[in-house]
Write a protein that holds these residues in place. Structure first.
Motif, short mmCIF file in Angstrom:
data_model
loop_
_atom_site.label_atom_id
_atom_site.label_comp_id
_atom_site.label_asym_id
_atom_site.label_seq_id
_atom_site.Cartn_x
_atom_site.Cartn_y
_atom_site.Cartn_z
N ARG A 50 1.04 -1.04 0.07
CA ARG A 50 -0.08 0.20 -0.18
C ARG A 50 1.05 1.32 0.09
NH1 ARG A 50 -3.28 -1.34 4.20
NH2 ARG A 50 -4.96 -3.11 3.48
N GLU A 51 1.90 1.19 0.33
CA GLU A 51 2.80 2.74 0.55
C GLU A 51 4.04 2.49 -0.42
OE1 GLU A 51 2.54 4.10 3.84
OE2 GLU A 51 4.86 5.34 2.97
N VAL A 52 4.03 1.34 -1.07
CA VAL A 52 4.92 1.34 -2.37
C VAL A 52 4.25 1.23 -3.11
CG1 VAL A 52 7.33 0.85 -3.25
CG2 VAL A 52 6.94 0.98 -1.05
N LYS A 53 4.15 2.35 -4.48
CA LYS A 53 3.84 1.97 -6.00
C LYS A 53 4.35 0.74 -6.57
CE LYS A 53 1.18 5.79 -7.50
NZ LYS A 53 2.01 6.72 -7.17
N GLY A 54 5.50 1.00 -6.88
CA GLY A 54 6.38 -0.42 -7.60
C GLY A 54 6.25 -1.42 -6.41
N PRO A 55 7.79 -2.55 -7.52
CA PRO A 55 6.93 -4.06 -6.43
C PRO A 55 7.81 -4.46 -5.64
CG PRO A 55 8.83 -3.88 -8.77
CD PRO A 55 8.37 -2.31 -8.13
N VAL A 56 7.17 -4.93 -5.35
CA VAL A 56 7.08 -5.77 -3.72
C VAL A 56 7.39 -7.38 -3.65
CG1 VAL A 56 6.80 -5.04 -1.61
CG2 VAL A 56 6.57 -3.20 -2.63
N SER A 57 9.08 -7.42 -3.23
CA SER A 57 9.28 -8.70 -3.33
C SER A 57 9.07 -9.96 -1.87
CB SER A 57 11.04 -9.15 -3.50
OG SER A 57 11.27 -8.30 -5.14
N ALA A 58 8.45 -10.53 -1.98
CA ALA A 58 8.18 -11.27 -0.52
C ALA A 58 8.61 -12.91 -1.34
CB ALA A 58 6.10 -10.70 0.24
N GLU A 59 9.25 -13.50 -0.10
CA GLU A 59 10.36 -15.04 -0.49
C GLU A 59 9.31 -16.04 -0.07
OE1 GLU A 59 13.91 -14.64 0.32
OE2 GLU A 59 14.02 -16.57 0.49
N VAL A 60 8.85 -17.18 -0.45
CA VAL A 60 8.57 -18.76 0.03
C VAL A 60 9.77 -19.26 0.40
CG1 VAL A 60 7.73 -18.56 -2.41
CG2 VAL A 60 9.13 -19.26 -1.91
N VAL A 61 8.78 -19.59 2.25
CA VAL A 61 9.69 -20.30 2.36
C VAL A 61 9.70 -21.64 1.81
CG1 VAL A 61 9.95 -18.87 4.06
CG2 VAL A 61 8.08 -20.32 4.21
N ALA A 62 8.84 -22.85 1.45
CA ALA A 62 8.70 -24.05 0.39
C ALA A 62 10.21 -24.72 0.07
CB ALA A 62 7.54 -24.19 0.04
N THR A 63 10.52 -25.62 0.38
CA THR A 63 11.40 -25.59 -0.61
C THR A 63 11.41 -26.95 -2.18
OG1 THR A 63 12.24 -27.92 1.12
CG2 THR A 63 13.28 -25.77 1.56
N ASP A 64 10.56 -26.88 -1.80
CA ASP A 64 10.06 -28.23 -2.54
C ASP A 64 8.93 -26.90 -4.23
OD1 ASP A 64 8.21 -28.15 -1.05
OD2 ASP A 64 6.93 -29.36 -2.25
N ALA A 65 9.17 -27.84 -4.96
CA ALA A 65 8.86 -26.97 -6.21
C ALA A 65 6.91 -26.67 -5.73
CB ALA A 65 8.68 -27.13 -7.85
N LYS A 66 6.48 -27.30 -5.40
CA LYS A 66 4.72 -28.11 -5.58
C LYS A 66 4.29 -26.61 -4.38
CE LYS A 66 0.89 -31.10 -4.66
NZ LYS A 66 0.74 -32.90 -3.46
N GLY A 67 5.44 -26.75 -2.83
CA GLY A 67 5.28 -26.39 -2.02
C GLY A 67 5.40 -24.66 -2.00
#
Ligand code: G3P
Length: 216
Positions: A50-67
């Motif tokens: 909401r604060e920033v218009k540009g891209p915001v990266s958020a990381e997954v924590v699963a280590t397998d592709a399905k997760g």
């Protein structure tokens, strides 16, 4: 060159956003956990989006592709400007290929070699994140990784943006800008260091002292 803030601290993001220099934000599980203050991962990411218009990266924590795919599809639905950050592993590349075909924006993280960056570019990631500082800490030339990645992407017309990450000094910002990196992601205190210069401070003090000694 775009500047992203490498933090999950919303007060810091707001401070620099008011100045108009924040083109996006990168987070990682360490920053999210450090700045959570009882809030959930989703709440923090939505607030930053909401604060920033540009891209915001958020990381997954699963280590397998399905997760990873499950988490990625959730994250991409939280706001229009989320980018899903995935580790550059075999499973991460499998997930990247599918997410790219679905039009979900990705940031491939923990990249420590030009060969990893080459694979990421071939699979059509939105961003690649070479971690310069951790290489520099280990006695390698971290900036060279950014130079090589930019060179390879130019040679083959890859559209992945090079997001230089893990800085150790303000000089590296100049070096990656000269190398042609598309983005530098900086911790808030590192943005302060880009501006701070003892000659500017001493020069300003001298001007103000001269002015104070003059009859008005
Ligand atoms: O964006 C890179 C950052 O998340 C890691 O930086 O300083 O822990 O190597 P650092």
């Amino acid at each position: 060159m775009k500047l992203f803030l490498d933090t999950a601290n919303v007060e810091d993001i707001r401070k620099f956003n008011e100045l108009g220099i924040v083109d996006g934000v990168t987070t990682n599980p360490s920053w999210i956990s450090r700045d959570s203050k009882g809030r959930s991962f989703r709440e923090i990411v939505v607030e930053i989006c909401r604060e920033v218009k540009g891209p915001v990266s958020a990381e997954v924590v699963a280590t397998d592709a399905k997760g990873m795919l499950k988490e990625a599809r959730e994250i991409s639905g939280w706001a229009k400007n989320t980018v899903v950050k995935l580790p550059t592993t075999f499973e991460g590349l499998k997930a990247l290929k599918i997410l790219a075909s679905e039009g979900i924006k990705t940031n491939m993280t923990l990249v420590f070699s030009a060969n990893q960056a080459l694979l990421v570019g071939k699979l059509g990631a939105t961003f690649v994140s070479p971690f310069m500082g951790r290489l520099t800490d280990a006695g390698y030339d971290g900036v060279q990784l950014v130079r090589e990645t930019v060179g390879i992407y130019r040679n083959y017309g890859f559209r992945t943006s090079v997001l230089a990450a893990s800085f150790r000094s303000p000089r590296e910002v100049t070096e990656v800008a000269l190398a042609g990196a598309d983005v530098a992601t900086l911790k808030p205190e590192q943005v302060d260091l880009m501006l701070k210069n003892p000659f500017t401070e001493a020069g300003l003090k001298a001007f103000l002292d001269s002015w104070a000694s003059m009859k008005k």
